[in-house]
Design a protein around this motif. Structure first.
Motif, mmCIF file in Angstrom:
data_model
loop_
_atom_site.group_PDB
_atom_site.id
_atom_site.type_symbol
_atom_site.label_atom_id
_atom_site.label_comp_id
_atom_site.label_asym_id
_atom_site.label_seq_id
_atom_site.Cartn_x
_atom_site.Cartn_y
_atom_site.Cartn_z
ATOM 1 N N TYR A 123 -23.546 -4.738 -24.546
ATOM 2 C CA TYR A 123 -23.863 -4.250 -25.881
ATOM 3 C C TYR A 123 -25.242 -3.627 -25.851
ATOM 4 N N GLN A 124 -25.313 -2.319 -26.130
ATOM 5 C CA GLN A 124 -26.625 -1.671 -26.122
ATOM 6 C C GLN A 124 -27.194 -1.616 -27.541
ATOM 7 N N PRO A 125 -28.397 -2.185 -27.727
ATOM 8 C CA PRO A 125 -29.010 -2.191 -29.052
ATOM 9 C C PRO A 125 -29.288 -0.780 -29.567
ATOM 10 N N TYR A 139 -25.212 -2.451 -32.376
ATOM 11 C CA TYR A 139 -24.986 -2.459 -30.925
ATOM 12 C C TYR A 139 -23.809 -1.551 -30.621
ATOM 13 N N GLU A 140 -23.871 -0.852 -29.473
ATOM 14 C CA GLU A 140 -22.697 -0.135 -28.995
ATOM 15 C C GLU A 140 -22.046 -0.947 -27.882
ATOM 16 N N ALA A 141 -20.755 -1.189 -28.025
ATOM 17 C CA ALA A 141 -20.001 -1.915 -27.000
ATOM 18 C C ALA A 141 -19.646 -0.964 -25.867
ATOM 19 N N LEU A 142 -19.960 -1.360 -24.628
ATOM 20 C CA LEU A 142 -19.658 -0.539 -23.451
ATOM 21 C C LEU A 142 -18.904 -1.402 -22.448
ATOM 22 N N VAL A 143 -17.757 -0.902 -22.017
ATOM 23 C CA VAL A 143 -16.899 -1.718 -21.152
ATOM 24 C C VAL A 143 -17.422 -1.713 -19.714
ATOM 25 N N ARG A 144 -17.276 -2.840 -19.051
ATOM 26 C CA ARG A 144 -17.659 -2.974 -17.636
ATOM 27 C C ARG A 144 -16.492 -3.528 -16.835
ATOM 28 N N TRP A 145 -16.332 -2.970 -15.627
ATOM 29 C CA TRP A 145 -15.281 -3.453 -14.725
ATOM 30 C C TRP A 145 -15.925 -3.874 -13.406
ATOM 31 N N VAL A 164 -17.825 1.077 -31.459
ATOM 32 C CA VAL A 164 -16.820 1.005 -30.395
ATOM 33 C C VAL A 164 -16.339 2.425 -30.086
ATOM 34 N N ASN A 165 -16.296 2.770 -28.798
ATOM 35 C CA ASN A 165 -15.802 4.082 -28.371
ATOM 36 C C ASN A 165 -14.280 4.124 -28.425
ATOM 37 N N LEU A 166 -13.744 5.166 -29.030
ATOM 38 C CA LEU A 166 -12.293 5.366 -29.014
ATOM 39 C C LEU A 166 -11.979 6.535 -28.096
ATOM 40 N N ILE A 194 -19.571 10.768 -34.537
ATOM 41 C CA ILE A 194 -19.240 11.717 -33.469
ATOM 42 C C ILE A 194 -20.229 11.488 -32.332
ATOM 43 N N ASP A 195 -19.654 11.097 -31.191
ATOM 44 C CA ASP A 195 -20.413 10.743 -29.996
ATOM 45 C C ASP A 195 -20.725 12.015 -29.196
ATOM 46 N N ASP A 196 -21.763 11.969 -28.376
ATOM 47 C CA ASP A 196 -22.088 13.063 -27.448
ATOM 48 C C ASP A 196 -22.185 14.390 -28.177
ATOM 49 N N PHE A 197 -22.697 14.372 -29.408
ATOM 50 C CA PHE A 197 -22.648 15.581 -30.217
ATOM 51 C C PHE A 197 -23.433 16.721 -29.574
ATOM 52 N N ASP A 237 -26.370 13.885 -28.119
ATOM 53 C CA ASP A 237 -26.101 13.552 -26.725
ATOM 54 C C ASP A 237 -27.386 13.443 -25.901
ATOM 55 N N ARG A 238 -27.339 12.541 -24.946
ATOM 56 C CA ARG A 238 -28.450 12.291 -24.036
ATOM 57 C C ARG A 238 -28.923 13.550 -23.301
ATOM 58 N N SER A 239 -28.008 14.470 -23.040
ATOM 59 C CA SER A 239 -28.386 15.674 -22.286
ATOM 60 C C SER A 239 -29.455 16.494 -23.015
ATOM 61 N N ALA A 279 -30.036 9.049 -31.874
ATOM 62 C CA ALA A 279 -30.314 9.751 -30.619
ATOM 63 C C ALA A 279 -29.958 8.827 -29.460
ATOM 64 N N GLU A 280 -29.226 9.376 -28.489
ATOM 65 C CA GLU A 280 -28.777 8.609 -27.315
ATOM 66 C C GLU A 280 -29.690 8.853 -26.129
ATOM 67 N N GLY A 281 -29.777 7.891 -25.257
ATOM 68 C CA GLY A 281 -30.458 8.095 -23.974
ATOM 69 C C GLY A 281 -31.961 8.255 -24.097
ATOM 70 N N VAL A 282 -32.556 7.601 -25.095
ATOM 71 C CA VAL A 282 -34.005 7.687 -25.303
ATOM 72 C C VAL A 282 -34.709 6.789 -24.283
ATOM 73 N N GLU A 283 -35.549 7.403 -23.451
ATOM 74 C CA GLU A 283 -36.165 6.655 -22.347
ATOM 75 C C GLU A 283 -37.679 6.571 -22.427
ATOM 76 N N THR A 284 -38.311 7.397 -23.270
ATOM 77 C CA THR A 284 -39.774 7.401 -23.284
ATOM 78 C C THR A 284 -40.337 7.334 -24.702
ATOM 79 N N GLY A 287 -31.295 3.626 -26.143
ATOM 80 C CA GLY A 287 -31.668 4.078 -24.805
ATOM 81 C C GLY A 287 -32.524 3.064 -24.079
ATOM 82 N N TYR A 288 -32.738 3.364 -22.793
ATOM 83 C CA TYR A 288 -33.441 2.411 -21.926
ATOM 84 C C TYR A 288 -34.870 2.127 -22.379
ATOM 85 N N TYR A 289 -35.482 3.041 -23.169
ATOM 86 C CA TYR A 289 -36.840 2.777 -23.642
ATOM 87 C C TYR A 289 -36.878 1.435 -24.372
HETATM 88 P P1 C2E Z 1 -21.258 6.953 -24.278
HETATM 89 O O1 C2E Z 1 -20.355 6.384 -25.307
HETATM 90 O O2 C2E Z 1 -21.981 8.204 -24.612
HETATM 91 O O3 C2E Z 1 -22.250 5.772 -23.917
HETATM 92 C C1 C2E Z 1 -23.580 5.955 -23.546
HETATM 93 C C2 C2E Z 1 -23.754 5.857 -22.048
HETATM 94 O O4 C2E Z 1 -25.112 6.134 -21.722
HETATM 95 C C3 C2E Z 1 -23.499 4.459 -21.492
HETATM 96 O O5 C2E Z 1 -22.998 4.641 -20.171
HETATM 97 C C4 C2E Z 1 -24.892 3.853 -21.452
HETATM 98 O O6 C2E Z 1 -25.016 2.780 -20.541
HETATM 99 C C5 C2E Z 1 -25.693 5.052 -21.030
HETATM 100 N N1 C2E Z 1 -27.100 4.990 -21.452
HETATM 101 C C6 C2E Z 1 -27.612 4.391 -22.543
HETATM 102 N N2 C2E Z 1 -28.932 4.572 -22.638
HETATM 103 C C7 C2E Z 1 -29.296 5.323 -21.579
HETATM 104 C C8 C2E Z 1 -30.545 5.849 -21.116
HETATM 105 O O7 C2E Z 1 -31.606 5.675 -21.721
HETATM 106 N N3 C2E Z 1 -30.518 6.590 -19.955
HETATM 107 C C9 C2E Z 1 -29.361 6.810 -19.266
HETATM 108 N N4 C2E Z 1 -29.442 7.523 -18.149
HETATM 109 N N5 C2E Z 1 -28.162 6.335 -19.687
HETATM 110 C C10 C2E Z 1 -28.134 5.604 -20.817
HETATM 111 P P2 C2E Z 1 -21.743 3.846 -19.631
HETATM 112 O O8 C2E Z 1 -21.757 2.447 -20.163
HETATM 113 O O9 C2E Z 1 -21.693 4.077 -18.178
HETATM 114 O O10 C2E Z 1 -20.536 4.589 -20.332
HETATM 115 C C11 C2E Z 1 -20.258 5.917 -20.051
HETATM 116 C C12 C2E Z 1 -19.206 6.471 -20.987
HETATM 117 O O11 C2E Z 1 -17.961 5.805 -20.777
HETATM 118 C C13 C2E Z 1 -19.541 6.233 -22.456
HETATM 119 O O12 C2E Z 1 -20.450 7.224 -22.904
HETATM 120 C C14 C2E Z 1 -18.171 6.362 -23.074
HETATM 121 O O13 C2E Z 1 -17.810 7.702 -23.228
HETATM 122 C C15 C2E Z 1 -17.283 5.739 -22.002
HETATM 123 N N6 C2E Z 1 -17.003 4.348 -22.371
HETATM 124 C C16 C2E Z 1 -17.727 3.221 -22.135
HETATM 125 N N7 C2E Z 1 -17.117 2.142 -22.646
HETATM 126 C C17 C2E Z 1 -15.979 2.583 -23.241
HETATM 127 C C18 C2E Z 1 -14.897 1.956 -23.957
HETATM 128 O O14 C2E Z 1 -14.882 0.755 -24.206
HETATM 129 N N8 C2E Z 1 -13.888 2.775 -24.392
HETATM 130 C C19 C2E Z 1 -13.896 4.120 -24.171
HETATM 131 N N9 C2E Z 1 -12.865 4.847 -24.629
HETATM 132 N N10 C2E Z 1 -14.883 4.735 -23.517
HETATM 133 C C20 C2E Z 1 -15.908 3.981 -23.059
#
Ligand code: C2E
Ligand code: MG
Ligand code: MG
Ligand code: MG
Length: 282
Positions: free
Chosen positions: A44-46, A58-64, A116-118, A178-181, A202-204, A235-240, A257-259
């Motif tokens: 879960y990313q704050p 928090y954003e839920a991010l799946v891990r395998w 939650v990402n769909l 809307i993600d990655d806008f 988007d982080r880019s 804003a996504e991917g904020v590091e500084t 973001g990692y900041y």
């Molecule tokens: P996303 O939804 O755009 O999630 C943000 C991604 O950026 C996450 O990668 C996160 O760990 C990473 N991130 C966050 N802050 C920073 C930062 O400061 N710097 C950098 N370099 N990266 C940062 P993650 O967890 O590897 O996920 C990648 C993508 O996989 C996600 O992009 C999303 O599109 C997809 N994803 C992850 N979990 C799920 C899920 O449960 N379901 C679906 N459908 N897609 C998922």
């Protein structure tokens, strides 16, 4: 036969193709097993309000973690899960797990929204609405705490059908993002018709601030546009620190973001809220 001929003519190219195809096939087979065995977990990313430094969600991010291969990145397996349809089952698990997490946090007095990402496949699923409703009911999470993240490409095919689906989702009381806008193609004239609450920059665009002045212009423009459309911006991917300051000057206050923090386990989050100074990036 064509394949055999191609193999002789483009030997190395073909070998690479085989390797990629084999890996894909491997992941596909292992995914099936992983879903059965429950090899997945969530991080879960704050999402932080940079003016108060409080966690707002928090954003839920799946891990395998594969028993032999170890960590396999979601960018590697999500597209395969999507293409094979396995994402529907995996996504259902993610949604339930994330809602339960948020409901637990709330009961412990640390209420925070959950995103939650769909995937495209889930969004098109005729059972999606009923599934979300059931999950909310069974986990006891208030709908307004759940944010569902979609991408532009999911909305731009059949726009009318997409709007209809979004409206059905809104009727459940959930919030839509809307993600990655900015990375996908989306028509601005449609954007205002989508009943969406949040744009995630988007982080880019964020990553080269303040070195890249084009990215700064684009980011500022996205924020201004979101405000005109009465949408919130994250804003996504904020590091500084510079990025936080730039975003604040341009009226974007919620950042991820990692900041502030990498994605965390639930255990880390619970420890952190007992000792708020642990795990801060700064
Ligand atoms: P996303 O939804 O755009 O999630 C943000 C991604 O950026 C996450 O990668 C996160 O760990 C990473 N991130 C966050 N802050 C920073 C930062 O400061 N710097 C950098 N370099 N990266 C940062 P993650 O967890 O590897 O996920 C990648 C993508 O996989 C996600 O992009 C999303 O599109 C997809 N994803 C992850 N979990 C799920 C899920 O449960 N379901 C679906 N459908 N897609 C998922
Ligand atoms: Mg996301
Ligand atoms: Mg994103
Ligand atoms: Mg992104």
């Amino acid at each position: 036969e064509a394949k055999a001929k191609g193999r002789n003519t483009f030997h190395f190219y073909s070998q690479e193709l085989d390797a990629a195809a084999n890996e894909r096939l491997y992941i596909e087979n292992e995914l099936r097993q992983a879903i059965k065995e429950g090899q997945f977990s969530l991080r879960y990313q704050p999402q932080i309000d940079s003016t108060t430094e409080q966690v707002v969600g928090y954003e839920a991010l799946v891990r395998w973690y594969h028993p032999e291969k170890g960590f396999i990145a979601p960018t590697k397996f999500i597209p395969i899960a999507e293409a094979t349809g396995m994402i529907v089952e995996l996504g259902a698990w993610v949604l339930r797990e994330a809602c339960q997490f948020s409901a637990r946090l709330r009961r412990s007095g640390r209420a925070a929204d959950i995103s939650v990402n769909l995937s495209a496949r889930q969004f098109k699923d005729v059972e999606l609405i009923e599934h979300i409703a059931t999950t909310l009911k069974e986990t006891g999470l208030s709908p307004q705490m759940l944010h569902l993240e979609l991408t532009e490409s999911m909305l731009m095919g059949d726009v009318e059908a997409a709007i209809e689906q979004l409206l059905e989702m809104k009727k459940l009381g959930v919030s839509l993002s809307i993600d990655d806008f900015g990375t996908g193609y989306s028509s601005l004239s449609y954007l205002k018709r989508f009943p969406v609450d949040v744009l995630k920059v988007d982080r880019s665009f964020v990553k080269d601030i303040p070195e890249d002045s084009n990215d700064m212009e684009i980011t500022a423009a996205i924020i201004a546009m979101a405000q005109k459309l009465s949408m919130k911006v994250i804003a996504e991917g904020v590091e500084t620190e510079e990025q936080v300051a730039f975003l604040q000057r341009n009226n974007c206050f919620i950042v991820q973001g990692y900041y502030y923090s990498a994605p965390l386990t639930e255990h880390e989050i619970l420890l952190q809220s007992q000792h708020p100074d642990i795990g801060q990036a700064k």
